[in-house]
Design a protein around this motif. Structure first.
Motif, PDB file in Angstrom:
ATOM      1  N   PRO A  42       7.964   1.591   3.815  1.00 14.30           N
ATOM      2  CA  PRO A  42       7.091   0.442   4.095  1.00 14.30           C
ATOM      3  C   PRO A  42       5.637   0.714   3.714  1.00 14.30           C
ATOM      4  CG  PRO A  42       8.453   0.979   6.000  1.00 14.30           C
ATOM      5  CD  PRO A  42       8.603   2.103   5.020  1.00 14.30           C
ATOM      6  N   TRP A  43       4.898  -0.367   3.458  1.00 13.47           N
ATOM      7  CA  TRP A  43       3.462  -0.282   3.213  1.00 13.47           C
ATOM      8  C   TRP A  43       2.793  -1.399   3.998  1.00 13.47           C
ATOM      9  CZ3 TRP A  43       6.999  -2.250  -0.117  1.00 13.47           C
ATOM     10  CH2 TRP A  43       6.769  -3.524  -0.659  1.00 13.47           C
ATOM     11  N   THR A  44       1.481  -1.286   4.177  1.00 17.37           N
ATOM     12  CA  THR A  44       0.730  -2.262   4.961  1.00 17.37           C
ATOM     13  C   THR A  44      -0.024  -3.206   4.045  1.00 17.37           C
ATOM     14  OG1 THR A  44       0.485  -0.679   6.759  1.00 17.37           O
ATOM     15  CG2 THR A  44      -1.034  -2.546   6.748  1.00 17.37           C
ATOM     16  N   PHE A  45       0.040  -4.499   4.388  1.00  9.91           N
ATOM     17  CA  PHE A  45      -0.669  -5.527   3.630  1.00  9.91           C
ATOM     18  C   PHE A  45      -1.109  -6.603   4.608  1.00  9.91           C
ATOM     19  CE2 PHE A  45      -0.602  -9.515   1.101  1.00  9.91           C
ATOM     20  CZ  PHE A  45      -1.574  -9.193   0.170  1.00  9.91           C
ATOM     21  N   ARG A  46      -2.407  -6.863   4.671  1.00 10.16           N
ATOM     22  CA  ARG A  46      -2.967  -7.888   5.560  1.00 10.16           C
ATOM     23  C   ARG A  46      -2.418  -7.781   6.995  1.00 10.16           C
ATOM     24  NH1 ARG A  46      -2.854 -12.994   1.287  1.00 10.16           N
ATOM     25  NH2 ARG A  46      -4.320 -12.068  -0.181  1.00 10.16           N
ATOM     26  N   ASN A  47      -2.473  -6.566   7.532  1.00  9.67           N
ATOM     27  CA  ASN A  47      -2.048  -6.283   8.906  1.00  9.67           C
ATOM     28  C   ASN A  47      -0.563  -6.529   9.159  1.00  9.67           C
ATOM     29  OD1 ASN A  47      -4.605  -5.427   9.914  1.00  9.67           O
ATOM     30  ND2 ASN A  47      -5.248  -7.573   9.909  1.00  9.67           N
ATOM     31  N   HIS A  48       0.239  -6.457   8.118  1.00  9.24           N
ATOM     32  CA  HIS A  48       1.693  -6.567   8.237  1.00  9.24           C
ATOM     33  C   HIS A  48       2.329  -5.351   7.574  1.00  9.24           C
ATOM     34  CE1 HIS A  48       0.474 -10.742   8.824  1.00  9.24           C
ATOM     35  NE2 HIS A  48       1.662 -10.953   9.377  1.00  9.24           N
ATOM     36  N   SER A  49       3.479  -4.961   8.062  1.00  7.18           N
ATOM     37  CA  SER A  49       4.266  -3.914   7.421  1.00  7.18           C
ATOM     38  C   SER A  49       5.274  -4.596   6.502  1.00  7.18           C
ATOM     39  CB  SER A  49       5.001  -3.091   8.480  1.00  7.18           C
ATOM     40  OG  SER A  49       5.849  -2.150   7.861  1.00  7.18           O
ATOM     41  N   LEU A  50       5.258  -4.211   5.220  1.00  8.12           N
ATOM     42  CA  LEU A  50       6.208  -4.765   4.253  1.00  8.12           C
ATOM     43  C   LEU A  50       7.200  -3.680   3.860  1.00  8.12           C
ATOM     44  CD1 LEU A  50       3.894  -6.819   1.858  1.00  8.12           C
ATOM     45  CD2 LEU A  50       5.036  -7.558   3.937  1.00  8.12           C
ATOM     46  N   THR A  51       8.460  -4.055   3.808  1.00 11.09           N
ATOM     47  CA  THR A  51       9.526  -3.141   3.412  1.00 11.09           C
ATOM     48  C   THR A  51      10.273  -3.749   2.237  1.00 11.09           C
ATOM     49  OG1 THR A  51       9.785  -2.450   5.719  1.00 11.09           O
ATOM     50  CG2 THR A  51      11.574  -1.892   4.195  1.00 11.09           C
ATOM     51  N   ALA A  52      10.377  -2.986   1.160  1.00 12.15           N
ATOM     52  CA  ALA A  52      11.099  -3.469  -0.027  1.00 12.15           C
ATOM     53  C   ALA A  52      12.598  -3.479   0.252  1.00 12.15           C
ATOM     54  CB  ALA A  52      10.793  -2.573  -1.225  1.00 12.15           C
ATOM     55  N   LEU A 155      11.727  -8.119  -3.426  1.00 14.99           N
ATOM     56  CA  LEU A 155      12.107  -8.903  -2.255  1.00 14.99           C
ATOM     57  C   LEU A 155      11.801  -8.038  -1.041  1.00 14.99           C
ATOM     58  CD1 LEU A 155      15.525 -10.348  -3.482  1.00 14.99           C
ATOM     59  CD2 LEU A 155      13.259 -11.403  -3.599  1.00 14.99           C
ATOM     60  N   VAL A 156      11.182  -8.638  -0.023  1.00 15.45           N
ATOM     61  CA  VAL A 156      10.684  -7.834   1.085  1.00 15.45           C
ATOM     62  C   VAL A 156      11.029  -8.412   2.448  1.00 15.45           C
ATOM     63  CG1 VAL A 156       8.730  -6.919  -0.257  1.00 15.45           C
ATOM     64  CG2 VAL A 156       8.423  -9.010   1.110  1.00 15.45           C
ATOM     65  N   ARG A 157      10.879  -7.550   3.421  1.00 15.51           N
ATOM     66  CA  ARG A 157      10.830  -7.924   4.835  1.00 15.51           C
ATOM     67  C   ARG A 157       9.397  -7.695   5.281  1.00 15.51           C
ATOM     68  NH1 ARG A 157      14.131  -7.607   9.888  1.00 15.51           N
ATOM     69  NH2 ARG A 157      12.558  -7.402  11.530  1.00 15.51           N
ATOM     70  N   ALA A 158       8.822  -8.673   5.972  1.00 17.26           N
ATOM     71  CA  ALA A 158       7.465  -8.552   6.501  1.00 17.26           C
ATOM     72  C   ALA A 158       7.538  -8.552   8.022  1.00 17.26           C
ATOM     73  CB  ALA A 158       6.605  -9.715   6.022  1.00 17.26           C
ATOM     74  N   ASP A 159       6.825  -7.603   8.649  1.00 11.95           N
ATOM     75  CA  ASP A 159       6.775  -7.501  10.102  1.00 11.95           C
ATOM     76  C   ASP A 159       5.335  -7.501  10.564  1.00 11.95           C
ATOM     77  OD1 ASP A 159       9.626  -6.930  11.169  1.00 11.95           O
ATOM     78  OD2 ASP A 159       9.454  -5.669   9.385  1.00 11.95           O
ATOM     79  N   GLY A 160       4.996  -8.437  11.449  1.00 11.33           N
ATOM     80  CA  GLY A 160       3.658  -8.490  12.029  1.00 11.33           C
ATOM     81  C   GLY A 160       3.576  -7.658  13.294  1.00 11.33           C
ATOM     82  N   LYS A 161       2.383  -7.283  13.667  1.00 11.99           N
ATOM     83  CA  LYS A 161       2.177  -6.482  14.877  1.00 11.99           C
ATOM     84  C   LYS A 161       2.514  -7.264  16.136  1.00 11.99           C
ATOM     85  CE  LYS A 161      -1.278  -3.552  12.747  1.00 11.99           C
ATOM     86  NZ  LYS A 161      -2.670  -3.096  12.719  1.00 11.99           N
ATOM     87  N   ASP A 162       2.576  -8.592  16.010  1.00 11.73           N
ATOM     88  CA  ASP A 162       2.887  -9.449  17.158  1.00 11.73           C
ATOM     89  C   ASP A 162       4.387  -9.692  17.335  1.00 11.73           C
ATOM     90  OD1 ASP A 162       3.301 -10.971  14.908  1.00 11.73           O
ATOM     91  OD2 ASP A 162       2.015 -12.630  15.518  1.00 11.73           O
ATOM     92  N   GLY A 163       5.224  -9.004  16.530  1.00 12.95           N
ATOM     93  CA  GLY A 163       6.672  -9.181  16.619  1.00 12.95           C
ATOM     94  C   GLY A 163       7.240 -10.201  15.651  1.00 12.95           C
TER      95      GLY A 163
END
Length: 193
Positions: A42-52, A155-163
């Motif tokens: 995963p990497w961080t983008f605009r306060n979200h974790s993105l997973t390829a 294609l990604v999964r995005a996860d925010g810190k707020d769930g």
């Protein structure tokens, strides 16, 4: 004077966003390409974790463009494209359809189906676009309906810190909630003939 300026700006906005007409024939005959991700960390983008989830490339006709500014996903994705390839890139087929986008969904209807519904589903999709760079974002926001574009990314999964989370579809034949592709767009090119 103010009325003339408003009229001129409205006319310019309409002119810049007007659909591009295309000749008959399949403008993007190939199916999208999907492969295992190159960098699954995963990497961080605009306060979200993105997973390829997968590498992804396609060349497709733009059936619709919808910008978003105020919904939750707009923190990542300022624009969705409804895209068509194969028969859904052919003006002769598309003339039979009404296409709309709203609320991060893509809708189509036709009073006389020129191809089977399964072909429409397998050759078109709404795609949520996350620009990897400011230049990619600028290019995405300049694309007009009717143009043919080549997109490359993941294609990604995005996860925010707020769930909150947003997960890309990994197939082109699904429909309904969760069927859209969420793409980390690394490059975009307009490839009209």
């Amino acid at each position: 004077m103010v009325v003339a300026i408003v009229a001129a700006l409205t006319g310019l906005w309409w002119w810049q966003g007007r659909p591009v007409t295309q000749p008959p024939g399949m403008l993007a005959p190939e199916d999208p390409l999907q492969a295992p991700p190159e960098a699954p960390a995963p990497w961080t983008f605009r306060n979200h974790s993105l997973t390829a989830l997968a590498r992804f490339e396609l060349r497709a006709r733009v059936l619709g463009v919808e910008r978003y500014r105020f919904d939750r996903p707009a923190e990542l994705s300022p624009v969705d494209f409804a895209l068509g390839w194969g028969p859904m890139s052919d003006s002769r087929i598309l003339d039979a359809f009404s296409i709309q986008q709203r609320d991060r969904w893509y809708f189509w209807s036709s009073p006389r189906m020129p191809i089977p519904e399964a072909e429409v589903i397998a050759h078109s999709a709404n795609m949520h676009l996350i620009p990897a760079t400011p230049l990619v974002e600028k290019r995405l926001l300049a694309v007009k309906p009717g143009q043919v574009v080549a997109l490359r990314g993941q294609l990604v999964r995005a996860d925010g810190k707020d769930g909150w989370h947003w997960v890309s579809s990994l197939t082109r034949t699904d429909t309904g909630d969760g069927s859209c592709e969420v793409i980390w767009v690394e490059s975009v090119r307009v490839t009209d003939r």
